[in-house]
Design an enzyme around this catalytic site. Structure first.
Site, PDB file in Angstrom:
ATOM      1  N   LYS A 163      11.576  52.491   3.273  1.00 26.78           N
ATOM      2  CA  LYS A 163      11.575  51.172   3.911  1.00 26.78           C
ATOM      3  C   LYS A 163      10.256  50.856   4.626  1.00 26.78           C
ATOM      4  O   LYS A 163       9.804  49.718   4.624  1.00 26.78           O
ATOM      5  CB  LYS A 163      12.736  51.066   4.908  1.00 26.78           C
ATOM      6  N   ASN A 179      18.183  57.065  24.031  1.00 21.79           N
ATOM      7  CA  ASN A 179      17.726  57.942  22.940  1.00 21.79           C
ATOM      8  C   ASN A 179      17.431  59.329  23.467  1.00 21.79           C
ATOM      9  O   ASN A 179      17.128  59.512  24.649  1.00 21.79           O
ATOM     10  CB  ASN A 179      16.468  57.355  22.292  1.00 21.79           C
ATOM     11  N   ARG A 180      17.558  60.314  22.551  1.00 19.01           N
ATOM     12  CA  ARG A 180      17.221  61.703  22.889  1.00 19.01           C
ATOM     13  C   ARG A 180      15.770  61.768  23.377  1.00 19.01           C
ATOM     14  O   ARG A 180      15.481  62.330  24.419  1.00 19.01           O
ATOM     15  CB  ARG A 180      17.433  62.549  21.624  1.00 19.01           C
ATOM     16  N   VAL A 230      13.268  59.799  25.057  1.00 21.50           N
ATOM     17  CA  VAL A 230      13.280  58.550  25.840  1.00 21.50           C
ATOM     18  C   VAL A 230      12.034  57.704  25.555  1.00 21.50           C
ATOM     19  O   VAL A 230      12.102  56.477  25.502  1.00 21.50           O
ATOM     20  CB  VAL A 230      13.397  58.863  27.355  1.00 21.50           C
TER      21      VAL A 230
HETATM   22  P1  ATR Z   1      16.619  56.209  10.948  1.00 24.73           P
HETATM   23  O1  ATR Z   1      15.825  55.550   9.867  1.00 24.73           O
HETATM   24  O2  ATR Z   1      17.994  56.647  10.529  1.00 24.73           O
HETATM   25  O3  ATR Z   1      16.629  55.437  12.197  1.00 24.73           O
HETATM   26  P2  ATR Z   1      14.806  57.966  12.280  1.00 24.73           P
HETATM   27  O4  ATR Z   1      13.770  56.908  12.389  1.00 24.73           O
HETATM   28  O5  ATR Z   1      14.389  59.360  11.938  1.00 24.73           O
HETATM   29  O6  ATR Z   1      15.882  57.607  11.197  1.00 24.73           O
HETATM   30  O7  ATR Z   1      15.633  57.987  13.660  1.00 24.73           O
HETATM   31  C1  ATR Z   1      16.718  58.838  13.862  1.00 24.73           C
HETATM   32  C2  ATR Z   1      17.343  58.545  15.218  1.00 24.73           C
HETATM   33  O8  ATR Z   1      18.482  59.387  15.388  1.00 24.73           O
HETATM   34  C3  ATR Z   1      16.427  58.825  16.383  1.00 24.73           C
HETATM   35  O9  ATR Z   1      16.783  57.985  17.447  1.00 24.73           O
HETATM   36  C4  ATR Z   1      16.755  60.291  16.692  1.00 24.73           C
HETATM   37  O10 ATR Z   1      16.445  60.695  18.007  1.00 24.73           O
HETATM   38  P3  ATR Z   1      14.941  61.130  18.380  1.00 24.73           P
HETATM   39  O11 ATR Z   1      14.154  59.844  18.458  1.00 24.73           O
HETATM   40  O12 ATR Z   1      15.058  61.807  19.705  1.00 24.73           O
HETATM   41  O13 ATR Z   1      14.487  62.031  17.285  1.00 24.73           O
HETATM   42  C5  ATR Z   1      18.246  60.247  16.533  1.00 24.73           C
HETATM   43  N1  ATR Z   1      18.832  61.570  16.238  1.00 24.73           N
HETATM   44  C6  ATR Z   1      18.671  62.308  15.128  1.00 24.73           C
HETATM   45  N2  ATR Z   1      19.386  63.430  15.194  1.00 24.73           N
HETATM   46  C7  ATR Z   1      20.013  63.426  16.400  1.00 24.73           C
HETATM   47  C8  ATR Z   1      20.912  64.332  17.083  1.00 24.73           C
HETATM   48  N3  ATR Z   1      21.295  65.470  16.517  1.00 24.73           N
HETATM   49  N4  ATR Z   1      21.344  63.974  18.318  1.00 24.73           N
HETATM   50  C9  ATR Z   1      20.963  62.822  18.876  1.00 24.73           C
HETATM   51  N5  ATR Z   1      20.120  61.935  18.301  1.00 24.73           N
HETATM   52  C10 ATR Z   1      19.655  62.228  17.076  1.00 24.73           C
END
Ligand code: ATR
Length: 275
Positions: free
Chosen positions: A67, A153-154, A156
């Site tokens: 994307k 978000n994890r 921040v």
């Molecule tokens: P997508 O296109 O699905 O949004 P991405 O851009 O990789 O994929 O984002 C994934 C999101 O899921 C992020 O907010 C990620 O948190 P981080 O920014 O801290 O990485 C979150 N995420 C992924 N695995 C997670 C987990 N096990 N627990 C909590 N949040 C998670």
């Protein structure tokens, strides 16, 4: 009449529901449409797009992991794609220039607001996650004028970056960022936009965010109740929805962008639910 060619591009792609959704739209609207699934090599998304349109293709949907590349590749972007930083819909304009659009945000708003009748204006919304999926839906969600939208978000810093990016679309909206440990009061709407459930994980959020009237929406979709929605139900949520409606609504908006016809989504959502 020759069929008009559309496709979804991703890698992997075999699981995609888009061919099924668009074939139902085509049956409903009577267009001479062929919609296929294309697996692009990870290192040659651009070549796959070029080949498709040079072969007379009319429109592409784009999914994981392309994307952002679709957004970069396009010569023009619609305003909603510009804000999303990613594109799920591509087509050529009259000058044969590649245009990128993003219909994901409209998709979630239509599903929440139109299908599930969830009031978004004035609502207090909690969004979990700050990745590409969340960025894609923030613009259309903010356009509904919620009273407050909190991004937890994890990491921040990523939530804070989104707040900065969308601040100008959030006049009169309390837009804020935090970690998962902070939200502790019931929200009107909670949207899970993390990819945690792909690993069978849950964002570690307090169950106090769920009140009796809280609407919970997982942008993920699966045959069984999603991990997040199960957690929400176990903690008292009465209304939980998964992302199937969003998936069909984003497809319907792409169909409209390409063909100027808006298919009816309710029968398609029902049919997919029963597949
Ligand atoms: P997508 O296109 O699905 O949004 P991405 O851009 O990789 O994929 O984002 C994934 C999101 O899921 C992020 O907010 C990620 O948190 P981080 O920014 O801290 O990485 C979150 N995420 C992924 N695995 C997670 C987990 N096990 N627990 C909590 N949040 C998670």
């Amino acid at each position: 009449m020759k069929n008009e060619l559309y496709a979804v591009v991703g890698n992997p792609i075999s699981h995609s529901k888009s061919p099924r959704i668009h074939s139902l739209f085509a049956r409903q609207t009577g267009g001479p449409i062929e919609y296929t699934a294309i697996q692009a090599p990870l290192e040659d998304f651009a070549g796959t797009v070029k080949h498709f349109f040079e072969g007379g293709g009319k429109g592409l949907n784009v999914t994981v992991p392309f994307k952002e590349q679709a957004w970069t590749l396009a010569e023009h972007r619609t305003p909603r794609a510009e804000m999303a930083g990613a594109a799920n819909t591509l087509y050529l304009d009259q000058d044969n220039d590649l245009v990128a659009d993003n219909t994901d945000g409209v998709g979630i708003v239509r599903d929440l607001h139109d299908n599930q009748k969830v009031p978004l204006k004035g609502a207090r919304i909690l969004v979990l996650g700050a990745g590409g999926a969340v960025r894609g839906v923030l613009g259309p969600l903010l356009a509904e004028q919620p009273a407050a939208l909190t991004i937890a978000n994890r990491t921040v810093a990523k939530a804070e970056a989104l707040v900065r990016l969308f601040a100008h679309s959030a006049e009169n909206i309390a837009l804020s960022a935090c970690g998962f440990d902070q939200p502790a009061q019931p929200y009107d709407v909670i949207i899970n936009g993390t990819s945690a459930s792909l690993q069978g994980d849950l964002p570690p959020i307090s169950a106090n965010v769920i009140g009796p009237d809280t609407v919970v929406y997982d942008m993920m979709y699966s045959l069984q109740t999603t991990t997040f929605n199960q957690w929400a139900k176990d903690n008292g949520a009465q209304r939980v929805y998964d992302g199937l409606g969003m998936l069909v609504e984003q497809a319907a908006e792409a169909f409209y962008v390409w063909r100027g016809v808006r298919p009816e989504t309710a029968p398609v959502i029902d049919e997919l639910r029963n597949d």
